[in-house]
Design a protein around this motif. Structure first.
Motif, PDB file in Angstrom:
ATOM      1  N   MET A   1      10.251  22.365  -6.609  1.00 20.35           N
ATOM      2  CA  MET A   1      10.463  22.709  -7.972  1.00 20.35           C
ATOM      3  C   MET A   1      10.832  23.952  -8.371  1.00 20.35           C
ATOM      4  SD  MET A   1      10.415  19.703  -9.689  1.00 20.35           S
ATOM      5  CE  MET A   1      10.246  20.056 -11.225  1.00 20.35           C
ATOM      6  N   ALA A   2      11.560  24.359  -9.213  1.00 21.17           N
ATOM      7  CA  ALA A   2      11.819  25.725  -9.603  1.00 21.17           C
ATOM      8  C   ALA A   2      10.658  26.206 -10.577  1.00 21.17           C
ATOM      9  CB  ALA A   2      13.119  25.879 -10.485  1.00 21.17           C
ATOM     10  N   GLU A   3      10.572  27.446 -10.330  1.00 23.95           N
ATOM     11  CA  GLU A   3       9.235  28.217 -10.791  1.00 23.95           C
ATOM     12  C   GLU A   3       9.754  28.933 -12.041  1.00 23.95           C
ATOM     13  OE1 GLU A   3       6.964  30.171  -7.858  1.00 23.95           O
ATOM     14  OE2 GLU A   3       6.294  28.518  -6.860  1.00 23.95           O
ATOM     15  N   ARG A   4       8.860  29.302 -12.859  1.00 27.64           N
ATOM     16  CA  ARG A   4       8.993  30.095 -14.013  1.00 27.64           C
ATOM     17  C   ARG A   4       9.154  31.579 -13.475  1.00 27.64           C
ATOM     18  NH1 ARG A   4       5.466  27.544 -18.915  1.00 27.64           N
ATOM     19  NH2 ARG A   4       5.478  25.325 -18.406  1.00 27.64           N
ATOM     20  N   ASN A   5      10.186  32.291 -14.057  1.00 27.31           N
ATOM     21  CA  ASN A   5      10.242  33.705 -13.297  1.00 27.31           C
ATOM     22  C   ASN A   5      10.933  34.608 -14.399  1.00 27.31           C
ATOM     23  OD1 ASN A   5      10.898  35.892 -11.818  1.00 27.31           O
ATOM     24  ND2 ASN A   5      11.732  34.833 -10.086  1.00 27.31           N
ATOM     25  N   SER A   6      10.246  35.463 -15.078  1.00 22.18           N
ATOM     26  CA  SER A   6      10.929  36.400 -15.931  1.00 22.18           C
ATOM     27  C   SER A   6      12.049  37.265 -15.042  1.00 22.18           C
ATOM     28  CB  SER A   6       9.826  37.271 -16.659  1.00 22.18           C
ATOM     29  OG  SER A   6       9.317  38.040 -15.452  1.00 22.18           O
ATOM     30  N   GLN A   7      12.073  37.463 -13.779  1.00 26.15           N
ATOM     31  CA  GLN A   7      13.125  38.165 -13.080  1.00 26.15           C
ATOM     32  C   GLN A   7      13.968  37.084 -12.519  1.00 26.15           C
ATOM     33  OE1 GLN A   7      12.924  41.221 -13.283  1.00 26.15           O
ATOM     34  NE2 GLN A   7      11.199  41.141 -14.660  1.00 26.15           N
ATOM     35  N   HIS A   8      14.370  36.002 -13.008  1.00 21.30           N
ATOM     36  CA  HIS A   8      15.277  34.964 -12.538  1.00 21.30           C
ATOM     37  C   HIS A   8      16.868  35.523 -12.303  1.00 21.30           C
ATOM     38  CE1 HIS A   8      16.480  34.937 -16.884  1.00 21.30           C
ATOM     39  NE2 HIS A   8      17.583  34.535 -16.401  1.00 21.30           N
ATOM     40  N   THR A   9      17.374  35.089 -11.339  1.00 20.53           N
ATOM     41  CA  THR A   9      18.826  35.737 -10.971  1.00 20.53           C
ATOM     42  C   THR A   9      19.606  35.086 -12.154  1.00 20.53           C
ATOM     43  OG1 THR A   9      18.131  35.227  -8.630  1.00 20.53           O
ATOM     44  CG2 THR A   9      20.774  35.526  -9.272  1.00 20.53           C
TER      45      THR A   9
ATOM     46  N   GLU B   1      17.844  28.339  -8.679  1.00 21.30           N
ATOM     47  CA  GLU B   1      18.553  29.367  -7.573  1.00 21.30           C
ATOM     48  C   GLU B   1      17.799  29.245  -6.044  1.00 21.30           C
ATOM     49  OE1 GLU B   1      21.692  32.255  -6.359  1.00 21.30           O
ATOM     50  OE2 GLU B   1      21.472  30.668  -7.817  1.00 21.30           O
ATOM     51  N   ASP B   2      16.496  29.647  -6.428  1.00 21.88           N
ATOM     52  CA  ASP B   2      15.631  29.471  -5.143  1.00 21.88           C
ATOM     53  C   ASP B   2      15.749  28.207  -4.631  1.00 21.88           C
ATOM     54  OD1 ASP B   2      15.071  32.215  -5.818  1.00 21.88           O
ATOM     55  OD2 ASP B   2      13.100  31.907  -6.578  1.00 21.88           O
ATOM     56  N   ASP B   3      15.584  27.368  -5.188  1.00 20.59           N
ATOM     57  CA  ASP B   3      15.675  25.833  -4.298  1.00 20.59           C
ATOM     58  C   ASP B   3      17.096  25.688  -3.703  1.00 20.59           C
ATOM     59  OD1 ASP B   3      13.249  25.057  -5.426  1.00 20.59           O
ATOM     60  OD2 ASP B   3      13.920  24.044  -6.962  1.00 20.59           O
ATOM     61  N   LEU B   4      18.262  26.145  -4.270  1.00 21.13           N
ATOM     62  CA  LEU B   4      19.406  26.036  -3.731  1.00 21.13           C
ATOM     63  C   LEU B   4      19.347  26.815  -2.447  1.00 21.13           C
ATOM     64  CD1 LEU B   4      21.799  26.030  -6.927  1.00 21.13           C
ATOM     65  CD2 LEU B   4      21.283  24.120  -5.295  1.00 21.13           C
ATOM     66  N   ASN B   5      18.861  28.161  -2.419  1.00 21.58           N
ATOM     67  CA  ASN B   5      18.844  29.019  -1.224  1.00 21.58           C
ATOM     68  C   ASN B   5      17.824  28.335  -0.250  1.00 21.58           C
ATOM     69  OD1 ASN B   5      20.694  30.763  -2.837  1.00 21.58           O
ATOM     70  ND2 ASN B   5      19.015  32.122  -3.291  1.00 21.58           N
ATOM     71  N   GLN B   6      16.784  27.889  -0.572  1.00 23.76           N
ATOM     72  CA  GLN B   6      15.659  27.686   0.411  1.00 23.76           C
ATOM     73  C   GLN B   6      15.821  26.391   1.096  1.00 23.76           C
ATOM     74  OE1 GLN B   6      11.891  28.332  -1.386  1.00 23.76           O
ATOM     75  NE2 GLN B   6      12.453  30.551  -1.873  1.00 23.76           N
ATOM     76  N   THR B   7      16.252  25.438   0.203  1.00 22.64           N
ATOM     77  CA  THR B   7      16.387  24.075   0.625  1.00 22.64           C
ATOM     78  C   THR B   7      17.725  23.509   1.160  1.00 22.64           C
ATOM     79  OG1 THR B   7      16.558  22.975  -1.343  1.00 22.64           O
ATOM     80  CG2 THR B   7      14.505  23.263  -0.719  1.00 22.64           C
ATOM     81  N   ILE B   8      18.722  24.120   0.736  1.00 24.91           N
ATOM     82  CA  ILE B   8      20.052  23.629   1.126  1.00 24.91           C
ATOM     83  C   ILE B   8      20.990  24.878   1.891  1.00 24.91           C
ATOM     84  CG2 ILE B   8      22.230  22.991  -0.011  1.00 24.91           C
ATOM     85  CD1 ILE B   8      20.823  21.826  -2.284  1.00 24.91           C
ATOM     86  N   GLU B   9      21.088  26.102   1.041  1.00 25.34           N
ATOM     87  CA  GLU B   9      21.942  26.878   1.652  1.00 25.34           C
ATOM     88  C   GLU B   9      21.294  27.547   3.106  1.00 25.34           C
ATOM     89  OE1 GLU B   9      23.244  30.242  -0.884  1.00 25.34           O
ATOM     90  OE2 GLU B   9      23.804  28.954  -2.310  1.00 25.34           O
ATOM     91  N   THR B  10      20.119  27.820   3.214  1.00 25.96           N
ATOM     92  CA  THR B  10      19.636  28.576   4.426  1.00 25.96           C
ATOM     93  C   THR B  10      19.625  27.465   5.294  1.00 25.96           C
ATOM     94  OG1 THR B  10      18.239  30.160   3.035  1.00 25.96           O
ATOM     95  CG2 THR B  10      17.479  29.390   5.355  1.00 25.96           C
ATOM     96  N   PRO B  11      19.037  26.503   5.319  1.00 21.37           N
ATOM     97  CA  PRO B  11      19.233  25.255   6.410  1.00 21.37           C
ATOM     98  C   PRO B  11      20.785  25.133   6.962  1.00 21.37           C
ATOM     99  CG  PRO B  11      17.705  24.397   4.707  1.00 21.37           C
ATOM    100  CD  PRO B  11      18.293  25.750   4.145  1.00 21.37           C
ATOM    101  N   ILE B  12      21.608  25.340   6.078  1.00 23.76           N
ATOM    102  CA  ILE B  12      23.177  24.959   6.306  1.00 23.76           C
ATOM    103  C   ILE B  12      23.418  26.208   7.320  1.00 23.76           C
ATOM    104  CG2 ILE B  12      25.487  24.893   5.548  1.00 23.76           C
ATOM    105  CD1 ILE B  12      24.715  23.074   3.324  1.00 23.76           C
ATOM    106  N   VAL B  13      23.394  27.124   6.740  1.00 17.91           N
ATOM    107  CA  VAL B  13      23.673  28.478   7.290  1.00 17.91           C
ATOM    108  C   VAL B  13      22.972  28.452   8.829  1.00 17.91           C
ATOM    109  CG1 VAL B  13      23.633  31.126   7.414  1.00 17.91           C
ATOM    110  CG2 VAL B  13      24.356  29.806   5.351  1.00 17.91           C
ATOM    111  N   ASN B  14      21.925  28.236   8.889  1.00 13.09           N
ATOM    112  CA  ASN B  14      21.191  28.394  10.327  1.00 13.09           C
ATOM    113  C   ASN B  14      21.352  27.091  11.093  1.00 13.09           C
ATOM    114  OD1 ASN B  14      20.045  30.616   9.480  1.00 13.09           O
ATOM    115  ND2 ASN B  14      18.068  29.605   8.741  1.00 13.09           N
TER     116      ASN B  14
END
Length: 308
Positions: free
Chosen positions: A1-9, A71-84
């Motif tokens: 799940m996405a977390e609350r983050n005042s420094q969100h992208t 954004e972090d969910d997309l990066n960690q659970t989808i983009e990174t596994p595809i790139v690797n």
């Protein structure tokens, strides 16, 4: 799940930068040559990959007054596994002939994900929800679609919330996996792509073996993976294949013009990756004449053609 983050992208890329780098310049992998729409002009030039294919706060939502992002969910659970993945390593190495049945699922998920996370999908959901609210349901809506768009049309937050859930959900694609056929296709003609890269291919085009015996209701999608090869996904009850094919030159030129048409007709498509000798001719075919600039950079403006 996405977390609350005042420094969100804030700058959320709806087409991943790792995909756009497949079309980068040989001497600068951070930039790409493209056609860009700046109404009433289309410009030809070089753009920084980091500065195209994004929308500010596209993947951001509010929870109890605080902003959060997927954004972090997309990066960690989808983009990174595809790139690797081994699949993407073959693609980056420019070795499409090594892609085989073991790569089929990754290619399928990549194509579907790029389609559903794109800003064009959000615009489509917003358009359909607005139509349901203002004019009622379309005649070809199923009962499930009527129920969904009725719910989405009740609040302004409905469409973006639904879009975010689709963008991060890979399990939804398992439903149609048994209908998926993949063709890895080489091309002698340099291929174009865009910031909305998964292209729906009209079945009437022909040219491709997988299109020849498709039933009504089948869907075909095209995704270039480099200027030299791409993949076609066919969703059909008759096939479940993995094949390699050569793309006829005339079909490659038709596909390239479809990306130009996408740029000119779809407001959410803002850049078309194109580095081929037929750019000027295709712009003239679309009634655009050079307005200024020289060589392979310049601006073009659509002119009214008078006949008779």
């Amino acid at each position: 799940m996405a977390e609350r983050n005042s420094q969100h992208t804030k700058r959320n890329h709806y087409v991943p930068q790792f995909y756009m780098r497949q079309f980068a310049l040989d001497d600068d992998r951070t930039k790409v040559k493209c056609l860009s729409r700046h109404a009433p002009y289309v410009s030809v030039g070089v753009k920084s990959i980091a500065r195209i294919g994004y929308e500010e706060d596209l993947y951001t939502f509010s929870v109890a007054g605080s902003k959060a992002s997927i954004e972090d969910d997309l990066n960690q659970t989808i983009e990174t596994p595809i790139v690797n993945s081994d699949t993407w390593k073959k693609i980056v190495a420019g070795e499409p002939d090594r892609l085989d049945q073991s790569d089929k699922l990754t290619l399928y998920l990549l194509m579907r994900h790029l389609q559903f996370r794109n800003i064009e999908n959000l615009r489509f959901i917003e358009q359909e929800a607005a139509h349901a609210r203002d004019f009622g349901f379309r005649d070809d809506y199923s009962e499930d679609e009527r129920e969904m768009y009725a719910a989405l049309s009740r609040t302004a937050a409905g469409p973006p919330s639904y879009f975010l859930s689709m963008a991060v959900n890979m399990q939804q694609f398992a439903l149609h996996w048994d209908r998926a056929s993949i063709a890895v296709i080489r091309s002698r003609v340099p291929l174009r792509s865009s910031t909305n890269p998964t292209l729906v291919i009209p079945r009437k085009l022909g040219h491709i073996t997988l299109l020849e015996e498709l039933e009504a209701g089948a869907f075909c999608y095209w995704l270039p993976l480099s200027p030299h090869f791409g993949v076609m996904l066919t969703m059909s009850h008759r096939f479940n294949d993995f094949v390699h094919q050569e793309l006829p030159d005339d079909a490659a030129r038709v596909f390239n013009r479809l990306y130009l048409g996408q740029l000119l007709e779809m407001p959410s498509t803002r850049h078309c990756f194109a580095d081929d000798p037929e750019i000027e001719g295709d712009l003239q075919w679309a009634d655009f004449d050079r307005f200024d600039g020289t060589g392979d950079r310049g601006r073009y403006k659509r002119e009214v053609r008078h006949t008779g």
